[in-house]
Design an enzyme around this catalytic site. Structure first.
Site, PDB file in Angstrom:
ATOM      1  N   GLN A  66     -11.296  27.983  23.631  1.00  0.00           N
ATOM      2  CA  GLN A  66     -11.916  27.343  24.789  1.00  0.00           C
ATOM      3  C   GLN A  66     -12.243  25.868  24.525  1.00  0.00           C
ATOM      4  OE1 GLN A  66     -15.795  28.856  25.956  1.00  0.00           O
ATOM      5  NE2 GLN A  66     -15.923  27.427  27.675  1.00  0.00           N
ATOM      6  N   TYR A 195     -21.422  38.151  14.750  1.00  0.00           N
ATOM      7  CA  TYR A 195     -21.217  36.731  15.084  1.00  0.00           C
ATOM      8  C   TYR A 195     -22.433  35.902  14.657  1.00  0.00           C
ATOM      9  CZ  TYR A 195     -20.470  32.672  18.219  1.00  0.00           C
ATOM     10  OH  TYR A 195     -20.306  31.412  18.756  1.00  0.00           O
TER      11      TYR A 195
HETATM   12  N1  LIG Z   1     -17.558  28.570  23.648  1.00  0.00           N
HETATM   13  C1  LIG Z   1     -18.880  28.630  23.486  1.00  0.00           C
HETATM   14  O1  LIG Z   1     -19.636  28.863  24.441  1.00  0.00           O
HETATM   15  C2  LIG Z   1     -19.460  28.416  22.124  1.00  0.00           C
HETATM   16  C3  LIG Z   1     -20.855  28.360  21.986  1.00  0.00           C
HETATM   17  C4  LIG Z   1     -21.403  28.219  20.719  1.00  0.00           C
HETATM   18  C5  LIG Z   1     -20.586  28.017  19.617  1.00  0.00           C
HETATM   19  N2  LIG Z   1     -19.239  28.051  19.781  1.00  0.00           N
HETATM   20  C6  LIG Z   1     -18.408  27.892  18.597  1.00  0.00           C
HETATM   21  O2  LIG Z   1     -17.417  26.906  18.805  1.00  0.00           O
HETATM   22  C7  LIG Z   1     -16.207  27.292  18.149  1.00  0.00           C
HETATM   23  C8  LIG Z   1     -15.057  27.282  19.129  1.00  0.00           C
HETATM   24  O3  LIG Z   1     -15.382  28.198  20.156  1.00  0.00           O
HETATM   25  P1  LIG Z   1     -14.319  28.614  21.272  1.00  0.00           P
HETATM   26  O4  LIG Z   1     -15.120  28.991  22.457  1.00  0.00           O
HETATM   27  O5  LIG Z   1     -13.254  27.602  21.377  1.00  0.00           O
HETATM   28  O6  LIG Z   1     -13.750  29.962  20.616  1.00  0.00           O
HETATM   29  P2  LIG Z   1     -12.426  30.777  21.041  1.00  0.00           P
HETATM   30  O7  LIG Z   1     -12.677  32.197  20.736  1.00  0.00           O
HETATM   31  O8  LIG Z   1     -12.027  30.401  22.418  1.00  0.00           O
HETATM   32  O9  LIG Z   1     -11.334  30.198  20.027  1.00  0.00           O
HETATM   33  C9  LIG Z   1     -11.350  30.513  18.651  1.00  0.00           C
HETATM   34  C10 LIG Z   1      -9.963  30.267  18.099  1.00  0.00           C
HETATM   35  O10 LIG Z   1      -9.944  30.705  16.734  1.00  0.00           O
HETATM   36  C11 LIG Z   1      -8.634  31.162  16.485  1.00  0.00           C
HETATM   37  N3  LIG Z   1      -8.549  32.016  15.298  1.00  0.00           N
HETATM   38  C12 LIG Z   1      -8.866  33.330  15.174  1.00  0.00           C
HETATM   39  N4  LIG Z   1      -8.557  33.765  13.934  1.00  0.00           N
HETATM   40  C13 LIG Z   1      -8.040  32.700  13.257  1.00  0.00           C
HETATM   41  C14 LIG Z   1      -7.535  32.521  11.945  1.00  0.00           C
HETATM   42  N5  LIG Z   1      -7.469  33.535  11.074  1.00  0.00           N
HETATM   43  N6  LIG Z   1      -7.099  31.288  11.588  1.00  0.00           N
HETATM   44  C15 LIG Z   1      -7.141  30.270  12.469  1.00  0.00           C
HETATM   45  N7  LIG Z   1      -7.607  30.377  13.712  1.00  0.00           N
HETATM   46  C16 LIG Z   1      -8.046  31.587  14.118  1.00  0.00           C
HETATM   47  C17 LIG Z   1      -8.241  31.915  17.755  1.00  0.00           C
HETATM   48  O11 LIG Z   1      -6.829  32.061  17.841  1.00  0.00           O
HETATM   49  C18 LIG Z   1      -8.851  31.053  18.838  1.00  0.00           C
HETATM   50  O12 LIG Z   1      -7.907  30.167  19.397  1.00  0.00           O
HETATM   51  C19 LIG Z   1     -16.485  28.654  17.520  1.00  0.00           C
HETATM   52  O13 LIG Z   1     -16.780  28.496  16.161  1.00  0.00           O
HETATM   53  C20 LIG Z   1     -17.671  29.168  18.279  1.00  0.00           C
HETATM   54  O14 LIG Z   1     -18.457  30.020  17.498  1.00  0.00           O
HETATM   55  C21 LIG Z   1     -18.658  28.236  21.004  1.00  0.00           C
HETATM   56  C1  LIG Z   2     -22.986  31.388  22.952  1.00  0.00           C
HETATM   57  C2  LIG Z   2     -21.662  31.351  22.280  1.00  0.00           C
HETATM   58  O1  LIG Z   2     -21.760  31.331  20.913  1.00  0.00           O
HETATM   59  C3  LIG Z   2     -20.530  32.124  22.848  1.00  0.00           C
HETATM   60  N1  LIG Z   2     -20.179  31.580  24.127  1.00  0.00           N
HETATM   61  C4  LIG Z   2     -20.819  33.593  22.995  1.00  0.00           C
HETATM   62  O2  LIG Z   2     -21.295  33.974  24.033  1.00  0.00           O
HETATM   63  O3  LIG Z   2     -20.566  34.338  22.092  1.00  0.00           O
END
Ligand SMILES: NC(=O)c1ccc[n+]([C@@H]2O[C@H](COP(=O)([O-])OP(=O)(O)OC[C@H]3O[C@@H](n4cnc5c(N)ncnc54)[C@H](O)[C@@H]3O)[C@@H](O)[C@H]2O)c1
Ligand SMILES: C[C@@H](O)[C@H](N)C(=O)O
Length: 373
Positions: A66, A195
């Site tokens: 995302q 997580y």
């Molecule tokens: N989206 C949110 O609301 C949110 C909120 C808080 C923190 N985060 C953090 O931000 C980061 C990015 O979030 P996101 O929403 O883009 O997550 P996402 O789940 O959309 O994307 C994660 C990506 O990691 C990849 N992945 C999985 N296994 C893998 C591996 N072995 N090697 C390489 N890549 C691999 C997946 O293919 C995927 O494209 C994460 O660390 C998440 O914890 C996101």
């Molecule tokens: C909050 C954040 O880490 C993520 N969007 C989740 O809901 O897991």
């Protein structure tokens, strides 16, 4: 002194560190092969060796989720297209493949990670690979591998090559025993998801590597992030993205959280700007290495009311997913981000009304284009 005792003494000194509290520069065993105490005379593992006038060479792991594509676009505007490499284990769609460097990298493959860093002269690493809260609960063993073992690989490669490392944490790093409204930077952290546990581990390991090895580790606890042009990857806050797609397409939305579930949220533009700002902040301005950032908090009911102002026929119904609801019930209602605001002048731009207008404009214009074709 016999050789063995002398070695024990040297290792002991390295482990204890100097009495003045200065950082030690012994590296984890993997970085130096079999002899962790053999430190080269010219070793410099602090990213102070990175000239601040040079453009960083950036690697983003897990970049096709995302947030990663938006981050790459944002950083490419600032540092140049070819200085930002997206990586993931997924195959990119054509338009992403053609928009700049995009390569395969599995963060569980340490040698491959090291090869990418060396061959491309990487200086900054944004570690986005993860399994989010809901999918993590559905596959705990994969979440342990990706979120914990993967992090270990990234930390070691970053310390070995003197990288500046950004790892996002989350509101999910707190749990039901944390103060919830607002949640301060430093408080009880006892999350009840794999997580959350893996993110607390990431915060602590990053900070440990910072103090122990001088790693330039920087970490923000993101709220739920809302983006228009990318789909969420299996989190508890996903409803707040999906609602806009469904509102525009169908005029209705079925929400999997209770109407009164209040959670911290942020528009992606604020999130990406905060990420770059903390990465560019002078090290001396950072009084800590893991910061909360906050923007707005709302419930599904309040979000629906705001959507309703733009789409009067919009209807929301509720079909609660007990697993996601249990996760959300243990998360903060809002984050206290006063340290980020004080140390590196963090300030959000988007509150709920601007968020909803922006999201609906984005989806609305998409719909009009689709209808015209
Ligand atoms: N989206 C949110 O609301 C949110 C909120 C808080 C923190 N985060 C953090 O931000 C980061 C990015 O979030 P996101 O929403 O883009 O997550 P996402 O789940 O959309 O994307 C994660 C990506 O990691 C990849 N992945 C999985 N296994 C893998 C591996 N072995 N090697 C390489 N890549 C691999 C997946 O293919 C995927 O494209 C994460 O660390 C998440 O914890 C996101
Ligand atoms: C909050 C954040 O880490 C993520 N969007 C989740 O809901 O897991």
């Amino acid at each position: 002194m016999p050789a063995v005792r002398m070695l024990q003494h040297v290792v002991g000194q390295l482990l204890l560190g100097p009495a003045c509290g200065c950082r030690t520069s012994a590296l984890p065993a993997r970085s130096l092969g079999a002899s962790p105490w053999q430190i080269p005379a010219n070793a410099n593992f602090h990213s102070a060796s990175f000239s601040e006038t040079d453009r960083p060479r950036v690697l983003i792991t897990g970049g096709l989720g995302q947030l990663g594509v938006g981050l790459a676009n944002f950083l490419r505007k600032r540092f140049g297209k070819d200085n930002v490499i997206l990586s993931d284990i997924r195959k990119p769609p054509d338009h992403i493949f053609q928009s700049g460097p995009c390569i395969y990298s599995d963060i569980l493959d340490y040698k491959n990670l090291r090869e990418i860093v060396v061959n491309n002269g990487i200086t900054w690493l944004f570690h986005y690979s993860a399994l989010l809260s809901a999918v993590g609960e559905a596959n705990v063993s994969l979440a342990k591998a990706v979120n914990i073992t993967g992090l270990h690989n990234v930390l070691d490669v970053a310390v070995e090559h003197g990288l500046r490392l950004f790892v996002p944490s989350t509101i999910g790093a707190f749990g039901p025993t944390s103060p919830r409204d607002p949640t301060p930077d430093l408080c009880v952290q006892r999350p009840r998801t794999i997580y959350g546990v893996s993110k607390v581990h990431a915060e602590l390991m990053g900070e440990y590597y910072h103090y122990r090895y001088g790693l330039d580790f920087r970490c923000l606890r993101y709220p739920g992030i809302i983006s228009a042009d990318s789909q969420p990857g299996g989190g508890t806050t996903d409803y707040a993205v999906q609602i806009f797609h469904d509102a525009v397409k169908n005029g209705k939305f079925e929400c999997n959280l209770k109407p009164s579930t209040r959670l911290p949220m942020m528009y992606i533009d604020d999130c990406l700007r905060a990420t770059l700002e903390v990465m560019e902040a002078p090290a001396e301005s950072l009084s800590m290495r893991t910061y909360n950032i906050n923007a707005m908090s709302f419930t599904p009911e309040e979000l629906a009311q705001e959507v309703h102002k733009h789409i009067p026929e919009f209807q929301i119904t509720y079909n609660v997913d007990s697993a996601r609801q249990a996760i959300a019930d243990g998360w903060p209602v809002s984050l206290d981000d006063s340290n980020a605001r004080k140390d590196w002048k963090w300030k959000h731009d988007f509150d709920l009304p601007e968020l909803v207008t922006t999201m609906l404009n984005f989806h609305g214009s998409d719909t009009r284009i689709a209808q015209a074709n």
